[in-house]
Design a protein around this motif. Structure first.
Motif, PDB file in Angstrom:
ATOM      1  N   GLN A 238      35.042  59.425 -12.136  1.00  0.00           N
ATOM      2  CA  GLN A 238      35.090  60.574 -11.245  1.00  0.00           C
ATOM      3  C   GLN A 238      36.043  61.589 -11.807  1.00  0.00           C
ATOM      4  OE1 GLN A 238      34.486  60.663  -6.818  1.00  0.00           O
ATOM      5  NE2 GLN A 238      36.697  61.582  -6.988  1.00  0.00           N
ATOM      6  N   PRO A 248      30.504  64.674  -9.190  1.00  0.00           N
ATOM      7  CA  PRO A 248      29.776  63.345  -9.295  1.00  0.00           C
ATOM      8  C   PRO A 248      30.475  62.337  -9.703  1.00  0.00           C
ATOM      9  CG  PRO A 248      28.866  64.636 -10.910  1.00  0.00           C
ATOM     10  CD  PRO A 248      29.804  65.605 -10.258  1.00  0.00           C
ATOM     11  N   LYS A 487      24.893  65.389 -12.623  1.00  0.00           N
ATOM     12  CA  LYS A 487      24.856  64.182 -13.479  1.00  0.00           C
ATOM     13  C   LYS A 487      23.354  64.576 -14.168  1.00  0.00           C
ATOM     14  CE  LYS A 487      24.754  60.073 -11.388  1.00  0.00           C
ATOM     15  NZ  LYS A 487      25.513  59.624 -12.019  1.00  0.00           N
TER      16      LYS A 487
END
Length: 578
Positions: A238, A248, A487
């Motif tokens: 992270q 994310p 992501k």
């Protein structure tokens, strides 16, 4: 005190006069890197010797030869400087100015903000120097994990039972890296480890010499030991401390976002290494002990005799660092993501944010939960550091046992008490957690830790600066794009945008080569007959022989693991001199 060496000068008046002179010669300055203690001025006896100066200048000239363009401004500048530098080296007393002038020329190379487009473009910077070992496999997840255990900053990893609320990793995340395993099982087995750069959260960042904004991140990275291979593997990253939709958790199936996330960890690791682990917890931690020793010990005090070879060059190299490396617009200011004021704030915390004796290796490994070889079988830094620590402590204990027969004799030694008192005093060295030694064991521990920090520990964090840190793609010292917020969608171009422009990569290469390849003196190798008493010289020879045994042990270990050369005794100097 039973002495093979005289503990005190025979004439008290002469001794008192000598101490008064030392107090005048060695003064403290608490303003250079406030609130830390530096020596005010470096006395001539503590400046660089000629052979060291020649060694460093050779490294700098290799950097110059490595420049791609034969007509570059840097080449022309060094050609003009060549004769004056030679003259300064021969003059001896101005050797530090010779090194400083050459370092300044390398730092002052023209800014070049060209963004390199491929990894091959970074490789092409290494013409004469040669690509460092990390270039061949830095992209692998296995290398990323191994660098936590055998890289420039191998002191961050610690065992956890489970991630806390800042890092909401799930079994689904975990099983991307370790299918068939479970997060809770890894925690229960002692196989779960975290690297946390919380200290970098909110650190003020700077700009490159060409005005490009620099980024620094405070990531969290989770690792686990694979039950089959017994190797550490990366599980999740992270990029910031606070979780949320735009922060994310990345896993190894996230393509270029995963590669970017790993790079963000390396950027944080490099900044933490340079400011805290390297500068703060070796260079700036040892200097107060050096100054206090000069001021408080008579020249023949046995502890002073033992310590002086381990203090050689430290005041001079720290002085040069203050002028060229940690000064405004110096190397640290140019390369790190953090502004120089913020970086030095981190260094000050690195020195004063803990008690010195917390750095005792066995206790430090226990505190991080990484002392158990059953749960973390391969940890090169731990395994090699403990060899050095045990050998140094044994040598210090056998040496001091020649002079102190009891705890009472240790407690009664006024010079030892004065040294340790001053090292911790607010008007002196400002090292936390140091008190006058009350027992023989306490004196052995603090002395051994000073020597270990100045030799093996410094080697462990200094010499990776070439093998690993000189290669910007492996460990950039600043980011040049913000952390990803999604992501999906990252490309190779997004990854390349994180990496430094050409001038920053070249400066990182030059600095890493110069600092990471200059080995001067060797731990355990005192000058022949240095201690002046056959019995002590015999004990010193045993210590040197122990270093040879450790050399053989580490060499054999390196046949069965990723080579970890940084604590091979043949490359460990006696002192912090580079």
């Amino acid at each position: 005190m039973s002495a093979f060496l005289p503990a005190f000068d025979p004439d008290p008046e002469t001794r008192a006069a000598g101490r008064t002179a030392k107090l005048r010669e060695y003064t403290y300055n608490h303003d250079y890197v406030s609130p830390l203690a530096f020596v005010g001025e470096v006395p001539s006896r503590d400046r660089f010797p000629i052979d060291f100066t020649t060694l460093v200048l050779g490294k700098i000239m290799t950097n110059v030869a490595n420049q791609a363009d034969a007509d570059s401004a840097l080449r022309r500048r060094l050609r003009v400087m060549d004769t004056p530098i030679t003259d300064m080296v021969l003059a001896g007393s101005t050797a530090v100015r010779a090194v400083g002038a050459a370092v300044g020329a390398v730092i002052g190379a023209a800014a070049d903000a060209r963004r390199l487009q491929t990894i091959d473009d970074y490789n092409a910077l290494f013409h004469v120097i040669g690509l460092p070992p990390i270039a061949k496999d830095f992209e692998f997840d296995s290398t990323f994990a191994e660098l936590r255990l055998a890289g420039p900053n191998p002191v961050m990893i610690h065992r956890i039972d489970k991630p806390d609320d800042r890092f909401p990793v799930t079994d689904a995340h975990f099983q991307v890296a370790l299918p068939g395993d479970a997060l809770a099982a890894a925690g229960a087995d002692g196989r779960l480890f975290l690297v946390d750069y919380q200290k970098l959260d909110g650190v003020e960042t700077g700009v490159s010499p060409c005005g490009l904004p620099k980024y620094l991140y405070a990531p969290l990275a989770l690792f686990a030991v694979n039950t089959d291979t017994r190797k550490l593997v990366p599980v999740a990253i992270q990029c910031k401390q606070r979780p949320g939709p735009e922060n994310p958790i990345f896993t190894p199936d996230d393509g270029y976002n995963w590669r970017i996330a790993k790079t963000i960890v390396e950027i944080a690791d490099g900044n933490y290494h340079e400011a805290i682990t390297h500068l703060g917890r070796t260079h700036l931690t040892v200097e107060p002990f050096v100054v206090a020793a000069h001021r408080q010990f008579g020249p023949n005090h046995p502890l002073n005799v033992l310590l002086q070879p381990h203090f050689g060059g430290t005041l001079a190299i720290n002085h040069l660092a203050r002028l060229k490396l940690i000064s405004p617009d110096g190397v640290i200011d140019r390369l790190l993501g953090a502004k120089i004021s913020a970086a030095l704030g981190l260094s000050a915390w690195g020195v004063q944010g803990h008690a010195f004796m917390d750095l005792l290796p066995p206790a430090s490994f226990r505190r991080r939960g990484v002392d158990n070889t059953a749960t973390l079988p391969s940890y090169s830094y731990r395994d090699d550091a403990l060899l050095h620590w045990e050998a140094v402590r044994e040598w210090v204990a056998t040496y001091l046992r020649c002079f102190y027969r009891s705890d009472a004799e240790v407690a009664a030694d006024i010079e030892v008490a004065a040294w340790l008192t001053e090292a911790s005093a607010k008007t002196g060295g400002r090292i936390n957690g140091i008190e006058p030694a009350r027992t023989f064991a306490e004196l052995v521990d603090v002395t051994a830790l000073v020597i270990f920090t100045a030799s093996a520990q410094h080697a462990a964090v200094n010499f990776p600066q070439y093998d690993i840190m000189s290669y910007a793609p492996a460990m950039p010292l600043a980011g040049y794009a913000p952390a990803p917020t999604s992501k999906t969608g990252a490309t190779e171009a997004d990854y390349m945008a994180m990496l430094p422009p050409r001038d920053q990569a070249a400066l990182q290469m030059n600095t890493g080569f110069m600092l990471g390849t200059a080995h001067y003196t060797r731990l355990g190798h005192y000058e022949p007959g240095y201690f002046g008493e056959p019995r002590i010289n015999e004990l010193a020879a045993r210590f040197a022989a122990k270093m040879d045994e450790i050399e053989a042990t580490i060499t054999e270990r390196n046949r069965h693991r990723r080579p970890y050369p940084f604590m091979l005794p043949s490359g460990v100097p006696q002192s912090i001199n580079i």
